[in-house]
Design a protein around this motif. Structure first.
Motif, PDB file in Angstrom:
ATOM      1  N   UNK A  56       0.866  -1.194   0.000  1.00 27.31           N
ATOM      2  CA  UNK A  56       0.000   0.000   0.000  1.00 27.31           C
ATOM      3  C   UNK A  56       0.895   1.235   0.000  1.00 27.31           C
ATOM      4  N   UNK A  57       0.705   2.089  -0.994  1.00 24.61           N
ATOM      5  CA  UNK A  57       1.564   3.273  -1.120  1.00 24.61           C
ATOM      6  C   UNK A  57       0.934   4.473  -0.415  1.00 24.61           C
ATOM      7  N   UNK A  58       1.748   5.485  -0.160  1.00 28.18           N
ATOM      8  CA  UNK A  58       1.229   6.715   0.458  1.00 28.18           C
ATOM      9  C   UNK A  58       0.199   7.380  -0.461  1.00 28.18           C
ATOM     10  N   UNK A  59       0.284   7.058  -1.769  1.00 32.56           N
ATOM     11  CA  UNK A  59      -0.657   7.636  -2.731  1.00 32.56           C
ATOM     12  C   UNK A  59      -1.971   6.845  -2.797  1.00 32.56           C
ATOM     13  N   UNK A 120      14.955 -16.552  11.238  1.00 35.23           N
ATOM     14  CA  UNK A 120      16.155 -16.189  10.509  1.00 35.23           C
ATOM     15  C   UNK A 120      16.066 -16.304   8.999  1.00 35.23           C
ATOM     16  N   UNK A 121      15.388 -17.328   8.498  1.00 36.97           N
ATOM     17  CA  UNK A 121      15.553 -17.691   7.084  1.00 36.97           C
ATOM     18  C   UNK A 121      15.169 -16.590   6.095  1.00 36.97           C
ATOM     19  N   UNK A 122      13.955 -16.083   6.211  1.00 30.23           N
ATOM     20  CA  UNK A 122      13.484 -15.065   5.260  1.00 30.23           C
ATOM     21  C   UNK A 122      12.970 -13.837   6.007  1.00 30.23           C
ATOM     22  N   UNK A 123      13.468 -12.670   5.638  1.00 28.48           N
ATOM     23  CA  UNK A 123      12.938 -11.417   6.177  1.00 28.48           C
ATOM     24  C   UNK A 123      11.902 -10.899   5.194  1.00 28.48           C
ATOM     25  N   UNK A 124      10.674 -10.766   5.680  1.00 30.94           N
ATOM     26  CA  UNK A 124       9.594 -10.239   4.844  1.00 30.94           C
ATOM     27  C   UNK A 124       9.396  -8.774   5.206  1.00 30.94           C
ATOM     28  N   UNK A 125       9.762  -7.904   4.279  1.00 32.08           N
ATOM     29  CA  UNK A 125       9.702  -6.470   4.517  1.00 32.08           C
ATOM     30  C   UNK A 125       8.396  -5.938   3.921  1.00 32.08           C
ATOM     31  N   UNK A 126       7.427  -5.715   4.780  1.00 35.92           N
ATOM     32  CA  UNK A 126       6.109  -5.287   4.324  1.00 35.92           C
ATOM     33  C   UNK A 126       6.084  -3.766   4.170  1.00 35.92           C
ATOM     34  N   UNK A 127       5.913  -3.314   2.938  1.00 40.08           N
ATOM     35  CA  UNK A 127       5.929  -1.872   2.651  1.00 40.08           C
ATOM     36  C   UNK A 127       4.482  -1.385   2.606  1.00 40.08           C
ATOM     37  N   UNK A 128       4.135  -0.680   3.636  1.00 39.08           N
ATOM     38  CA  UNK A 128       2.743  -0.338   3.907  1.00 39.08           C
ATOM     39  C   UNK A 128       2.680   1.127   4.303  1.00 39.08           C
ATOM     40  N   UNK A 129       1.758   1.875   3.670  1.00 39.11           N
ATOM     41  CA  UNK A 129       1.793   3.329   3.817  1.00 39.11           C
ATOM     42  C   UNK A 129       3.230   3.786   3.540  1.00 39.11           C
ATOM     43  N   UNK A 130       3.769   3.215   2.453  1.00 39.58           N
ATOM     44  CA  UNK A 130       5.158   3.447   2.068  1.00 39.58           C
ATOM     45  C   UNK A 130       5.251   4.380   0.865  1.00 39.58           C
ATOM     46  N   UNK A 131       6.192   5.305   0.933  1.00 39.14           N
ATOM     47  CA  UNK A 131       6.556   6.143  -0.203  1.00 39.14           C
ATOM     48  C   UNK A 131       8.055   6.382  -0.098  1.00 39.14           C
ATOM     49  N   UNK A 132       8.766   6.239  -1.215  1.00 39.51           N
ATOM     50  CA  UNK A 132      10.222   6.365  -1.160  1.00 39.51           C
ATOM     51  C   UNK A 132      10.670   7.805  -0.915  1.00 39.51           C
ATOM     52  N   UNK A 133       9.933   8.777  -1.477  1.00 37.90           N
ATOM     53  CA  UNK A 133      10.313  10.183  -1.238  1.00 37.90           C
ATOM     54  C   UNK A 133      10.141  10.498   0.247  1.00 37.90           C
ATOM     55  N   UNK A 134       9.062   9.979   0.832  1.00 36.67           N
ATOM     56  CA  UNK A 134       8.810  10.185   2.262  1.00 36.67           C
ATOM     57  C   UNK A 134       9.910   9.508   3.081  1.00 36.67           C
TER      58      UNK A 134
END
Ligand code: IPE
Ligand code: IPE
Ligand code: MG
Length: 225
Positions: A56-59, A120-134
């Motif tokens: 889910x993006x900030x937009x 340890x095995x897998x890191x799941x990076x959940x990008x939520x309310x995510x925006x790269x500029x932010x």
């Protein structure tokens, strides 16, 4: 075979998948959640270390309220699954702004992050309310708050939402070929893989195809070679 350590995915095309089937958009999101489960299991089997998922993006707040509410509910349900036995080797981390997310999601997120912290095995990076500029702006403000007046690349790296290796491979489904404000900093030397397959149709075999395409890429990082 040269396997990517970190794969990041822009999971796109849920709405179009539903439209093609004459179904409401939410059915596309629902099947998209099944793709998340399938892809996480395949990533585990293949020995991928980090999987970043743009959920889910900030937009995306600009979408109709009913769709946003449905997506938040679906996210809450999906989060609950990550404490099940088949995810016992998955560690959940979060990238995004907490501000703006419903409390229900934040509480659940914190609970799952805490419960899976030792995995340890897998890191799941959940990008939520995510925006790269932010993310970059937030990093710069964190550094300024430390009293620094001159900023290095390493300062920025260390103050991003997560301290993870940069993605080796960025996948986008549904035929769109853009980043839509995803990982602008981290993508500096990532390989891109675009597929017309819509996210709800993207399952384990599709991830294997993308990994195989990656293994044939020649990464030069600016050197002559
Ligand atoms: C991806 O599918 C899900 C989110 C962005 C949350 P879309 O909902 O963007 O589907 P399309 O792009 O309209 O087909
Ligand atoms: C990108 O998809 C965001 C996520 C997959 C969460 P969008 O569907 O929001 O992107 P645009 O609007 O087509 O660029
Ligand atoms: Mg879309």
């Amino acid at each position: 075979m040269n396997i990517p350590k970190h794969i990041a995915i822009i999971m796109d095309g849920n709405g179009r998948w539903a439209k093609l089937k004459n179904l409401p958009r939410k059915e596309g999101h629902k099947e998209g959640a099944n793709s998340v489960e399938a892809v996480v299991q395949t990533a585990l089997k293949e020995g991928i270390s980090v999987l970043s998922l743009y959920a889910f993006s900030t937009e995306n707040w600009a979408r109709p309220k009913t769709e946003v509410t449905y997506l938040m509910q679906l996210l809450a349900n999906t989060l609950s699954k990550f404490t099940e036995e088949k995810y016992k080797d998955v560690k959940l981390v979060f990238s995004g702004r907490r501000k703006g997310l419903p409390n229900k999601i934040l509480t659940k997120l914190d609970k799952v992050i805490e419960a899976t912290n030792g995995k340890k095995k897998l890191t799941l990076n959940l990008c939520l309310n995510y925006g790269a500029k932010q993310e970059i702006t937030d990093a710069v403000n964190k550094i300024l708050a430390q009293g620094k007046t001159k900023i290095t690349e390493s300062d920025i790296e260390k103050n991003l939402y997560q301290n993870l290796p940069a993605p080796d491979l960025i996948i986008r489904t549904s035929g769109e070929e853009r980043l839509s404000n995803f990982l602008l900093w981290q993508a500096a030397y990532s390989e891109f893989y675009f597929t017309k397959t819509l996210w709800p149709d993207f399952k384990g075999g599709d991830l294997l195809k993308a990994i195989s395409a990656f293994s044939r890429r020649d990464r030069r990082f600016g050197t002559r070679k």
